[in-house]
Motif scaffolding. Structure first.
Motif, short mmCIF file in Angstrom:
data_model
loop_
_atom_site.label_atom_id
_atom_site.label_comp_id
_atom_site.label_asym_id
_atom_site.label_seq_id
_atom_site.Cartn_x
_atom_site.Cartn_y
_atom_site.Cartn_z
N ILE A 96 0.99 -1.27 -0.03
CA ILE A 96 0.05 0.09 -0.06
C ILE A 96 0.74 1.31 0.02
N TYR A 97 1.72 1.32 0.95
CA TYR A 97 2.79 2.63 0.80
C TYR A 97 4.30 1.98 0.95
N HIS A 98 4.96 2.09 -0.07
CA HIS A 98 6.23 1.68 -0.21
C HIS A 98 6.83 2.62 -1.34
N PRO A 99 7.14 3.81 -0.86
CA PRO A 99 7.75 4.79 -1.79
C PRO A 99 9.14 4.31 -2.42
N GLU A 100 9.86 3.56 -1.79
CA GLU A 100 11.10 3.10 -2.36
C GLU A 100 11.21 1.97 -3.70
N TYR A 101 9.62 1.42 -3.82
CA TYR A 101 9.21 0.72 -4.94
C TYR A 101 9.42 1.89 -6.03
N TYR A 102 8.57 2.99 -5.88
CA TYR A 102 8.55 3.79 -7.13
C TYR A 102 9.96 4.39 -7.62
N ASN A 103 10.75 4.56 -6.55
CA ASN A 103 12.18 5.12 -6.59
C ASN A 103 12.86 4.04 -7.47
N SER A 104 12.71 3.11 -7.38
CA SER A 104 13.56 1.86 -7.66
C SER A 104 13.11 1.72 -9.26
N ILE A 105 12.04 2.01 -9.69
CA ILE A 105 11.74 1.83 -10.83
C ILE A 105 12.37 3.05 -11.86
N GLU A 106 12.11 4.20 -11.04
CA GLU A 106 12.81 5.60 -11.68
C GLU A 106 14.50 5.08 -11.84
N GLN A 107 15.08 4.53 -10.74
CA GLN A 107 16.48 4.09 -10.94
C GLN A 107 16.59 3.23 -12.21
N SER A 108 15.63 2.34 -12.26
CA SER A 108 16.02 1.29 -13.35
C SER A 108 15.88 1.86 -14.69
N GLU A 109 15.11 2.88 -14.84
CA GLU A 109 14.78 3.51 -16.13
C GLU A 109 15.91 4.43 -16.42
N LEU A 110 16.75 4.95 -15.43
CA LEU A 110 17.62 5.93 -15.53
C LEU A 110 18.93 4.87 -15.95
N LYS A 111 19.00 3.78 -15.34
CA LYS A 111 20.41 2.71 -15.72
C LYS A 111 20.14 2.23 -16.96
N TYR A 112 18.77 1.98 -17.54
CA TYR A 112 18.48 1.74 -18.85
C TYR A 112 18.94 2.67 -19.82
N LYS A 113 18.57 3.82 -19.58
CA LYS A 113 18.66 4.76 -20.53
C LYS A 113 20.51 5.16 -20.70
N TYR A 114 21.02 4.97 -19.59
CA TYR A 114 22.58 5.16 -19.53
C TYR A 114 23.19 4.23 -20.23
N SER A 115 22.75 2.87 -20.15
CA SER A 115 23.15 1.82 -20.82
C SER A 115 22.93 1.92 -22.47
N ASP A 116 21.70 2.49 -22.77
CA ASP A 116 21.49 2.64 -24.20
C ASP A 116 22.30 3.71 -24.88
N ILE A 117 22.52 4.78 -24.15
CA ILE A 117 23.42 5.76 -24.62
C ILE A 117 24.80 5.13 -24.99
N TYR A 118 25.18 4.32 -23.85
CA TYR A 118 26.82 3.73 -23.89
C TYR A 118 26.59 2.71 -25.11
N LEU A 119 25.53 2.04 -25.57
CA LEU A 119 25.57 1.22 -26.44
C LEU A 119 25.64 2.11 -27.90
N THR A 120 25.08 3.14 -27.97
CA THR A 120 25.09 4.11 -29.12
C THR A 120 26.49 4.81 -29.09
N GLN A 121 27.12 5.08 -28.11
CA GLN A 121 28.61 5.51 -28.08
C GLN A 121 29.23 4.11 -28.91
N LEU A 122 29.30 2.93 -28.38
CA LEU A 122 29.99 2.09 -29.00
C LEU A 122 29.70 1.87 -30.46
N LYS A 123 28.45 1.92 -30.80
CA LYS A 123 28.23 1.99 -32.38
C LYS A 123 28.87 3.32 -33.07
N GLN A 124 28.78 4.15 -32.31
CA GLN A 124 29.44 5.53 -33.00
C GLN A 124 30.97 5.47 -33.08
#
Length: 430
Positions: A96-124
Motif C-alpha cells: 500500500i505504501y512503499h515509496p522506495e518501490y517507485y524510486n526503484s522503477i525510476e532508477q531502473s529507467e535511468l540505468k537503462y537510458k545510461y546503458s542505451d547511450i553507452y551502446l550508441t557510443q559503442l556503435k558510433q
C-alpha cells in the motif's frame, strides 16, 4: 602459358575483391563486432530490470498445498496417535505504501537510458573506426600511386645528373643531392606501401573483409561544401553522449539519496489468506480459515545505517557533479581542437587544389620548353616532382578533413548510417 596465368591472377584481383562503400563496411562491422552485440544484449537485460521493479507494485499471490502425517504417543494413557492433515492455502500480499518501490522503477529507467547511450557510443565509435580505416586505405592507395610517380621522377633526375657528372658537366654535390632525394622518394613509397598494408589489416579486423575494393575518389573534384552539418558549440551540452551520461549519473545519484532516506518512512502492506483443511479428519477443528490484515511497520532504530547511507550518496552526488563539470570542459576542449583541425584542413584543400593547378600549368610550360629545346629532361622531372608534392598535400588535407569531420559528428552523437551514406555520395565516383 605465362600470359594466361598472369591474366588469371589479374582477374582474381579485379573480380575476386568486393567493391564496398563506407556505409556497407559499417553494417558489416556492426554484425562482426562482438562487443557491440554483447552490450546490445546487456541493454535488453537492463530493460527487464524495469519490468522487475514494476512487478513489486502488484499483488504477490501464491498457492500452497501440504500434506502432513503426524505420529506421537500421549502422556495420558500412553496411546499411540496417527494423524494426517491436508491443507490448501491461497495467500496474497499487496503493497500500500512503499515509496522506495517507485524510486526503484525510476532508477531502473535511468540505468537503462545510461546503458542505451553507452551502446550508441559503442556503435558510433565503431562507425568512426570503420570510416577512419576506410579513408586510410583510400589515402594510402592514392599516396602510393603518387609516390610511385614521385620515385620515377627522382630516378630520372638522378640518372640525368649522373650522365652529366660522367661527362664532367655536373659536380658531385649535385649528384649526391639527387641521390639523396631519389632514396628519400623510395623511402616515401615504401612507407605508403606499408601504410596501405596496415590500413587493410585494421579494416579487416573491423569488418572481416579481407579484399575490399574501394570506389574511386577524384580528389580534384571533391566539394566539401556539400558536407552541410553545422557544429554549434551551444549544442554540445544537449547532444554530446558523454555529457548525457554524466547528467544521468547525477540524476541517478539524487534518486539514490532519496531512496536511502525512505529507510525512515513507515511501510504499509495489505495481506489476505484463505486456508482449506481436510474436514474429514476428526482432529481438525475447522475446515476453512480466512484472514485479512493490514501490516503497518515503523522503523525506530537501525544503528545509524540510514543516515550513513544518505551521507554516502550525498558525497557521491558531489563527485558526480564534479565529473559532469570535467566532462563538459573536456568536450569543449575537444570541440575547439577538432574545429581548428577541420578549418585548417579545409583551407589546405583549397590551397592544395590551387597549387596543383599551378603545378600542372608549370609542367605543361616546361614540357613545351623541353620540346623547343629550351628546357632539359631534369627540368621536366623537377616540374613533375612539384606536382607530386602538391598531390601529397591534397591527399593529406582531404584525409585530415574527413577525420576531423567524422570526429565532430561523433562528438555531437550524430555519426550514424545516414552520415556515412552522405560521405559515400560526396566523396566517391559512381
Amino acid at each position: 602459358m605465362k600470359k594466361i596465368v598472369i591474366s588469371s591472377m589479374i582477374a582474381v584481383c579485379l573480380f575476386g575483391s568486393e567493391t564496398i562503400t563506407m556505409q556497407d563496411a559499417y553494417q558489416k562491422a556492426l554484425n562482426y563486432e562482438a562487443k557491440v552485440q554483447s552490450y546490445g544484449y546487456q541493454v535488453e537485460a537492463k530493460q527487464e530490470d524495469i519490468v522487475q521493479a514494476k512487478s513489486r507494485l502488484y499483488p504477490q499471490i501464491s498457492l500452497l498445498t501440504s500434506a502432513t502425517a503426524r505420529k506421537y504417543t500421549t502422556n495420558y494413557g500412553h496411546l499411540d496417535r496417527h494423524e494426517q492433515y491436508y491443507t490448501l492455502r491461497l495467500s496474497a500480499k499487496m503493497p500500500i505504501y512503499h515509496p522506495e518501490y517507485y524510486n526503484s522503477i525510476e532508477q531502473s529507467e535511468l540505468k537503462y537510458k545510461y546503458s542505451d547511450i553507452y551502446l550508441t557510443q559503442l556503435k558510433q565509435k565503431l562507425a568512426f573506426n570503420v570510416s577512419d580505416a576506410y579513408m586510410s586505405i583510400v589515402r594510402a592507395k592514392n599516396s602510393l600511386f603518387v609516390a610511385d610517380g614521385y620515385v620515377d621522377a627522382n630516378r630520372v633526375t638522378y640518372q640525368q645528373i649522373k650522365k652529366l657528372y660522367d661527362k664532367r658537366l655536373a659536380n658531385k654535390m649535385d649528384l649526391l643531392a639527387a641521390k639523396v632525394t631519389y632514396d628519400q622518394s623510395k623511402i616515401k613509397a615504401n612507407t605508403e606501401k606499408q601504410n596501405l598494408r596496415l590500413a587493410k589489416f585494421k579494416f579487416k579486423n573491423l569488418t572481416n573483409i579481407a579484399n575490399a575494393n574501394m570506389p574511386k575518389i577524384n580528389l580534384q573534384n571533391i566539394d566539401i561544401s556539400e558536407l552541410i552539418t553545422i557544429f554549434k558549440e551551444e549544442d554540445l551540452a544537449r547532444l554530446n553522449l558523454e555529457i548525457k551520461k554524466s547528467k544521468l549519473n547525477v540524476n541517478l545519484t539524487k534518486k539514490q539519496i532519496k531512496n536511502s532516506s525512505y529507510g525512515h518512512y513507515p511501510k504499509v502492506d495489505l495481506s489476505a489468506s484463505s486456508s482449506k483443511y481436510d474436514a474429514s479428519n476428526k482432529y481438525t477443528d475447522y475446515s476453512i480459515d480466512s484472514t485479512v490484515s493490514i501490516n503497518f511497520q515503523i522503523p525506530l532504530y537501525q544503528g545509524g545505517y540510514v543516515e550513513s547511507n544518505v551521507a554516502k550518496y550525498r558525497y557521491l552526488l558531489s563527485a558526480a557533479n564534479e565529473d559532469l563539470k570535467d566532462t563538459k570542459r573536456k568536450v569543449k576542449a575537444k570541440y575547439e581542437e577538432l574545429m581548428i583541425n577541420l578549418n585548417t584542413a579545409k583551407e589546405n584543400i583549397g590551397l592544395s587544389k590551387s597549387t596543383i593547378a599551378s603545378a600542372n600549368l608549370n609542367l605543361k610550360a616546361v614540357k613545351k620548353g623541353y620540346t623547343n629545346g629550351l628546357k632539359n629532361l631534369i627540368d621536366v622531372e623537377n616540374a613533375k616532382v612539384k606536382l607530386f608534392k602538391a598531390k601529397f598535400e591534397l591527399i593529406d588535407a582531404v584525409y585530415t578533413y574527413i577525420k576531423s569531420y567524422t570526429s565532430l559528428l561523433n562528438l555531437y552523437g550524430n555519426l550514424n548510417n545516414d552520415k556515412l551514406e552522405q560521405l559515400d555520395v560526396i566523396l566517391f565516383e559512381r
